[in-house]
Design an enzyme around this catalytic site. Structure first.
Site, PDB file in Angstrom:
ATOM      1  N   LYS A  27       0.832  -1.213   0.000  1.00 58.81           N
ATOM      2  CA  LYS A  27       0.000   0.000   0.000  1.00 58.81           C
ATOM      3  C   LYS A  27       0.863   1.258   0.000  1.00 58.81           C
ATOM      4  O   LYS A  27       0.621   2.203  -0.755  1.00 58.81           O
ATOM      5  CB  LYS A  27      -0.930   0.010   1.223  1.00 58.81           C
ATOM      6  CG  LYS A  27      -1.932  -1.121   1.264  1.00 58.81           C
ATOM      7  CD  LYS A  27      -2.921  -0.950   2.417  1.00 58.81           C
ATOM      8  CE  LYS A  27      -2.267  -1.027   3.789  1.00 58.81           C
ATOM      9  NZ  LYS A  27      -1.709  -2.364   4.073  1.00 58.81           N
ATOM     10  N   ARG A  48      -9.579   0.872   8.791  1.00 55.72           N
ATOM     11  CA  ARG A  48      -9.305  -0.564   8.829  1.00 55.72           C
ATOM     12  C   ARG A  48     -10.425  -1.327   9.507  1.00 55.72           C
ATOM     13  O   ARG A  48     -10.381  -2.554   9.587  1.00 55.72           O
ATOM     14  CB  ARG A  48      -7.985  -0.827   9.541  1.00 55.72           C
ATOM     15  CG  ARG A  48      -8.007  -0.378  10.970  1.00 55.72           C
ATOM     16  CD  ARG A  48      -6.648  -0.389  11.607  1.00 55.72           C
ATOM     17  NE  ARG A  48      -6.754   0.115  12.973  1.00 55.72           N
ATOM     18  CZ  ARG A  48      -5.742   0.328  13.770  1.00 55.72           C
ATOM     19  NH1 ARG A  48      -4.526   0.082  13.347  1.00 55.72           N
ATOM     20  NH2 ARG A  48      -5.923   0.787  14.984  1.00 55.72           N
ATOM     21  N   ARG A  84      11.269  -7.450   4.604  1.00 62.37           N
ATOM     22  CA  ARG A  84      11.365  -5.992   4.731  1.00 62.37           C
ATOM     23  C   ARG A  84      12.555  -5.579   5.590  1.00 62.37           C
ATOM     24  O   ARG A  84      12.815  -6.163   6.633  1.00 62.37           O
ATOM     25  CB  ARG A  84      10.079  -5.422   5.337  1.00 62.37           C
ATOM     26  CG  ARG A  84       8.905  -5.468   4.396  1.00 62.37           C
ATOM     27  CD  ARG A  84       7.750  -4.606   4.836  1.00 62.37           C
ATOM     28  NE  ARG A  84       7.135  -5.063   6.073  1.00 62.37           N
ATOM     29  CZ  ARG A  84       5.927  -4.688   6.479  1.00 62.37           C
ATOM     30  NH1 ARG A  84       5.227  -3.837   5.746  1.00 62.37           N
ATOM     31  NH2 ARG A  84       5.427  -5.145   7.601  1.00 62.37           N
ATOM     32  N   ARG A 138      12.074  -4.549  11.288  1.00 59.19           N
ATOM     33  CA  ARG A 138      11.077  -4.076  12.240  1.00 59.19           C
ATOM     34  C   ARG A 138      10.790  -5.154  13.266  1.00 59.19           C
ATOM     35  O   ARG A 138      10.751  -6.346  12.945  1.00 59.19           O
ATOM     36  CB  ARG A 138       9.781  -3.701  11.498  1.00 59.19           C
ATOM     37  CG  ARG A 138       9.823  -2.330  10.882  1.00 59.19           C
ATOM     38  CD  ARG A 138       8.648  -2.026   9.982  1.00 59.19           C
ATOM     39  NE  ARG A 138       7.375  -2.598  10.405  1.00 59.19           N
ATOM     40  CZ  ARG A 138       6.234  -2.389   9.753  1.00 59.19           C
ATOM     41  NH1 ARG A 138       6.213  -1.656   8.665  1.00 59.19           N
ATOM     42  NH2 ARG A 138       5.112  -2.938  10.179  1.00 59.19           N
ATOM     43  N   ARG A 173      -1.131 -10.669  12.272  1.00 64.04           N
ATOM     44  CA  ARG A 173      -1.667  -9.469  11.629  1.00 64.04           C
ATOM     45  C   ARG A 173      -2.590  -9.841  10.472  1.00 64.04           C
ATOM     46  O   ARG A 173      -3.641  -9.223  10.275  1.00 64.04           O
ATOM     47  CB  ARG A 173      -0.518  -8.590  11.103  1.00 64.04           C
ATOM     48  CG  ARG A 173       0.238  -7.865  12.176  1.00 64.04           C
ATOM     49  CD  ARG A 173       0.883  -6.581  11.656  1.00 64.04           C
ATOM     50  NE  ARG A 173       1.692  -6.780  10.477  1.00 64.04           N
ATOM     51  CZ  ARG A 173       3.016  -6.954  10.479  1.00 64.04           C
ATOM     52  NH1 ARG A 173       3.660  -6.988  11.630  1.00 64.04           N
ATOM     53  NH2 ARG A 173       3.676  -7.094   9.356  1.00 64.04           N
TER      54      ARG A 173
END
Length: 307
Positions: free
Chosen positions: A85, A162, A196, A242, A253
């Site tokens: 996104k 969300r 990531r 992260r 998640r």
């Protein structure tokens, strides 16, 4: 695929509905949004009704067109964590001349602060839990208010709404033109999240995963290839992961997303504002197709020619 034909209303006015209607949303949120969630909870000194009132104020009185920077687009990006996104919203932000507002970035900025809520918030995020509505809305309202003071007239929201409750609140204070729902195979999503990396010095985002998924015998599952997005040499030794990008947290998640956020898709689908876009691969394959789906490839071609 349903998408509103009001896609390019550059001057969509912000609508303000009666506060007694919104209040029912606020009260329901406080009592039910996260009462069933397990794990750590956040007990912020932020009232949802007060936060939503701030959001209404920050969206209700836009500057005049002569003062505004960029066009008056009001777009939302939906999609599972890690789908991309931020990548595509940021690119469209530059192309359309409107700010890209990622609520995830707003939360991370708060995490890096020394506020009283920071430690509680960190525990929630590190367990893959969603942050309560009142906190997100408060952060978003502050960002929109700051943008309004700088002359911003539109935005591309990334990570909000969300939940249906958040969508109802947003619907009550502004008029969203288009909701872009990015979709990607779950095995690719997991690999992307685990790959990531962030440069601890400059904050740039990279991805070390090389995703190559073989297609099936039918046309519904073609081969998918997404090359890694590697950092320059100046960032190579400074990459960090992260804290919430672990397999356990990522799966949690995704589980929460499917349970709580997918109903938002139906919310906007019923209103004719949802554009569903299946990512065919990496940026080189997906970006031009997304522009065609949005009917703005001509705008991109013109800007590229000027540059």
């Amino acid at each position: 695929m349903a998408v509103s034909h009001r896609l390019f209303r550059l001057q969509s006015p912000a609508t303000t509905r009666a506060k007694n209607i919104l209040s029912s949303f606020f009260i329901r949120s406080l009592s039910s949004s996260y009462s069933s969630s397990s794990g750590p909870t956040l007990d912020p000194e932020i009232d949802l009704e007060e936060a939503a009132a701030q959001l209404e104020k920050s969206t209700s009185s836009s500057p005049s067109p002569s003062q505004s920077k960029g066009r008056n687009f009001h777009w939302v990006f939906l999609g599972c964590p890690g789908v991309g996104k931020g990548t595509y919203a940021s690119r469209l932000s530059t192309l359309l001349g409107v700010p890209h507002i990622a609520t995830g970035d707003l939360v991370r900025e708060e995490l890096s602060s020394s506020s009283l809520l920071s430690s509680q918030l960190k525990e929630l995020v590190n367990h893959g839990k969603l942050v309560p509505d009142e906190f997100i809305i408060s952060l978003l309202s502050k960002r929109l208010e700051a943008g309004k003071e700088k002359g911003e007239s539109g935005y591309i929201l990334d990570g909000f709404p969300r939940t249906v409750t958040q969508a109802e609140i947003l619907e009550g204070v502004t008029n969203i033109d288009l909701v872009i729902n990015l979709k990607l195979r779950e095995e690719a999503l997991l690999a992307k999240c685990l790959g990531r990396r962030i440069c601890s010095e400059c904050g740039a985002n990279y991805n070390v995963a090389c995703i190559d998924i073989k297609g099936g015998d039918d046309d519904d599952s073609p081969r998918m290839y997404m090359p890694p997005l590697l950092p320059p040499k100046s960032c190579e030794s400074k990459l960090i992961t992260r804290a919430d990008d672990t397999e356990e947290v990522v799966k949690e998640r995704l589980k929460i997303y499917h349970k709580m956020t997918q109903p938002v898709e139906e919310f906007y689908r019923k209103r004719g504002k949802l554009l569903e876009f299946e990512l065919p691969g990496g940026i080189p394959q997906s970006w031009p197709r997304l522009l065609r789906a949005l009917h703005i490839e001509d705008l991109y071609d013109k800007q590229s020619a000027i540059a």
